[in-house]
Motif scaffolding. Structure first.
Motif, PDB file in Angstrom:
ATOM      1  N   ALA A   6       0.862  -1.182   0.000  1.00 54.02           N
ATOM      2  CA  ALA A   6       0.000   0.000   0.000  1.00 54.02           C
ATOM      3  C   ALA A   6       0.897   1.230   0.000  1.00 54.02           C
ATOM      4  O   ALA A   6       2.095   1.138   0.242  1.00 54.02           O
ATOM      5  N   GLY A   7       0.317   2.366  -0.282  1.00 49.98           N
ATOM      6  CA  GLY A   7       1.039   3.620  -0.167  1.00 49.98           C
ATOM      7  C   GLY A   7       2.317   3.686  -0.970  1.00 49.98           C
ATOM      8  O   GLY A   7       2.356   3.362  -2.156  1.00 49.98           O
ATOM      9  N   SER A   8       3.420   4.102  -0.302  1.00 50.89           N
ATOM     10  CA  SER A   8       4.665   4.381  -1.005  1.00 50.89           C
ATOM     11  C   SER A   8       5.273   3.144  -1.644  1.00 50.89           C
ATOM     12  O   SER A   8       5.885   3.226  -2.708  1.00 50.89           O
ATOM     13  N   PHE A   9       5.118   1.973  -1.020  1.00 52.40           N
ATOM     14  CA  PHE A   9       5.671   0.746  -1.601  1.00 52.40           C
ATOM     15  C   PHE A   9       5.108   0.539  -3.006  1.00 52.40           C
ATOM     16  O   PHE A   9       5.850   0.328  -3.971  1.00 52.40           O
ATOM     17  N   CYS A  10       3.797   0.604  -3.132  1.00 58.30           N
ATOM     18  CA  CYS A  10       3.174   0.385  -4.435  1.00 58.30           C
ATOM     19  C   CYS A  10       3.498   1.516  -5.410  1.00 58.30           C
ATOM     20  O   CYS A  10       3.729   1.264  -6.594  1.00 58.30           O
ATOM     21  N   ALA A  11       3.526   2.740  -4.907  1.00 64.02           N
ATOM     22  CA  ALA A  11       3.808   3.870  -5.789  1.00 64.02           C
ATOM     23  C   ALA A  11       5.196   3.757  -6.405  1.00 64.02           C
ATOM     24  O   ALA A  11       5.379   3.974  -7.603  1.00 64.02           O
ATOM     25  N   VAL A  12       6.179   3.387  -5.600  1.00 61.99           N
ATOM     26  CA  VAL A  12       7.553   3.266  -6.109  1.00 61.99           C
ATOM     27  C   VAL A  12       7.674   2.076  -7.052  1.00 61.99           C
ATOM     28  O   VAL A  12       8.291   2.168  -8.119  1.00 61.99           O
ATOM     29  N   MET A  13       7.098   0.948  -6.672  1.00 60.87           N
ATOM     30  CA  MET A  13       7.149  -0.231  -7.547  1.00 60.87           C
ATOM     31  C   MET A  13       6.539   0.072  -8.908  1.00 60.87           C
ATOM     32  O   MET A  13       7.066  -0.326  -9.954  1.00 60.87           O
ATOM     33  N   SER A  14       5.403   0.772  -8.901  1.00 64.97           N
ATOM     34  CA  SER A  14       4.738   1.117 -10.154  1.00 64.97           C
ATOM     35  C   SER A  14       5.579   2.081 -10.978  1.00 64.97           C
ATOM     36  O   SER A  14       5.734   1.918 -12.192  1.00 64.97           O
ATOM     37  N   ARG A  15       6.161   3.079 -10.303  1.00 64.80           N
ATOM     38  CA  ARG A  15       6.939   4.096 -11.005  1.00 64.80           C
ATOM     39  C   ARG A  15       8.172   3.494 -11.676  1.00 64.80           C
ATOM     40  O   ARG A  15       8.605   3.933 -12.736  1.00 64.80           O
ATOM     41  N   LEU A  16       8.742   2.468 -11.040  1.00 63.83           N
ATOM     42  CA  LEU A  16       9.927   1.814 -11.594  1.00 63.83           C
ATOM     43  C   LEU A  16       9.592   0.719 -12.601  1.00 63.83           C
ATOM     44  O   LEU A  16      10.478   0.015 -13.088  1.00 63.83           O
ATOM     45  N   ASN A  17       8.311   0.567 -12.897  1.00 64.52           N
ATOM     46  CA  ASN A  17       7.858  -0.442 -13.862  1.00 64.52           C
ATOM     47  C   ASN A  17       8.262  -1.854 -13.461  1.00 64.52           C
ATOM     48  O   ASN A  17       8.598  -2.692 -14.307  1.00 64.52           O
ATOM     49  N   LEU A  18       8.242  -2.131 -12.152  1.00 64.54           N
ATOM     50  CA  LEU A  18       8.596  -3.456 -11.669  1.00 64.54           C
ATOM     51  C   LEU A  18       7.406  -4.405 -11.686  1.00 64.54           C
ATOM     52  O   LEU A  18       7.573  -5.616 -11.540  1.00 64.54           O
TER      53      LEU A  18
END
Length: 220
Positions: A6-18
């Motif tokens: 949730a939150g920042s974990f998902c946002a960063v994972m999504s932004r890095l196209n992981l």
């Protein structure tokens, strides 16, 4: 994965196209059908990627009504029924892994969810049993009759929670034989690519679902 994906974990994972899509942590459905605005708040962390939303509860009509509301939200491509959570509090309340005590309930819930959102993907996550692998045939029969689009199976029992299980892949292979024709995703101790390859080779699964392994290594 509650409190992690949730939150920042998902946002960063999504932004890095992981990742290219998410399965959300479960939404508890226990005291009524949540308003659409509250459901959107739960989905915000996963935008703009497609999501399969996991729901958990014991009341089938409330689960179905919640699923119908979720299916109407942009980006929601599937509903997943959680019958696997091993939390003692959850199980004591009859939800999550506690649903495995009543396999016919799983069948009935899946059929109701399908009726509530016929144009949305439908899946279920289960374990091999509450206390014993010998519960697996009854669970698989109920799942087959519920006709989900795919099944996610954690190879531990509820009581084993996350302790070491030496024969997990054999259990998955048994489930594969009991679920002919249904896409089966395996779960359990997927910390490396090699572990995933072994799961494919031994259990003939159609996919794998790393959870804690992804937290340990987001590039997995």
């Amino acid at each position: 994965m509650e409190g992690i994906t949730a939150g920042s974990f998902c946002a960063v994972m999504s932004r890095l196209n992981l990742v290219s899509a998410w399965v959300t942590p479960f939404i508890r459905v226990s005291e009524g059908v949540r308003r659409p605005a509250r459901l959107r708040v739960r989905l915000r962390a996963f935008s703009p990627l497609p999501v399969v939303v996991q729901v958990m509860g014991t009341d089938i009509p409330m689960l179905a009504a919640t699923a119908a509301r979720l299916a109407a939200e942009p980006g929601v491509i599937g509903i997943d029924l959680n019958c696997a959570c091993p939390s003692p509090i959850v199980v004591a309340n009859g939800a999550g892994g506690g649903r495995l005590r009543q396999p016919r309930w799983i069948r009935d819930a899946l059929l109701a969810l399908r009726q509530a959102c016929p144009a949305t993907g439908l899946s279920v996550k289960v374990r091999v049993g509450i206390a014993s692998e010998e519960e697996l045939p009854g669970i698989c029969e109920a799942v087959r009759e519920g006709q989900p689009d795919f099944v996610m199976l954690h190879y531990r029992t509820v009581e084993e929670r996350y302790q070491a299980v030496p024969d997990g892949l054999r259990r998955l292979a048994r489930a594969r034989a009991l679920l002919p024709g249904l896409p089966l995703f395996g779960s359990g101790d997927l910390y490396t690519v090699e572990a995933a390859a072994r799961m494919y080779a031994v259990a003939a699964v159609d996919g794998v679902t790393p959870a804690r392994g992804l937290v340990a290594n987001p590039w997995l």
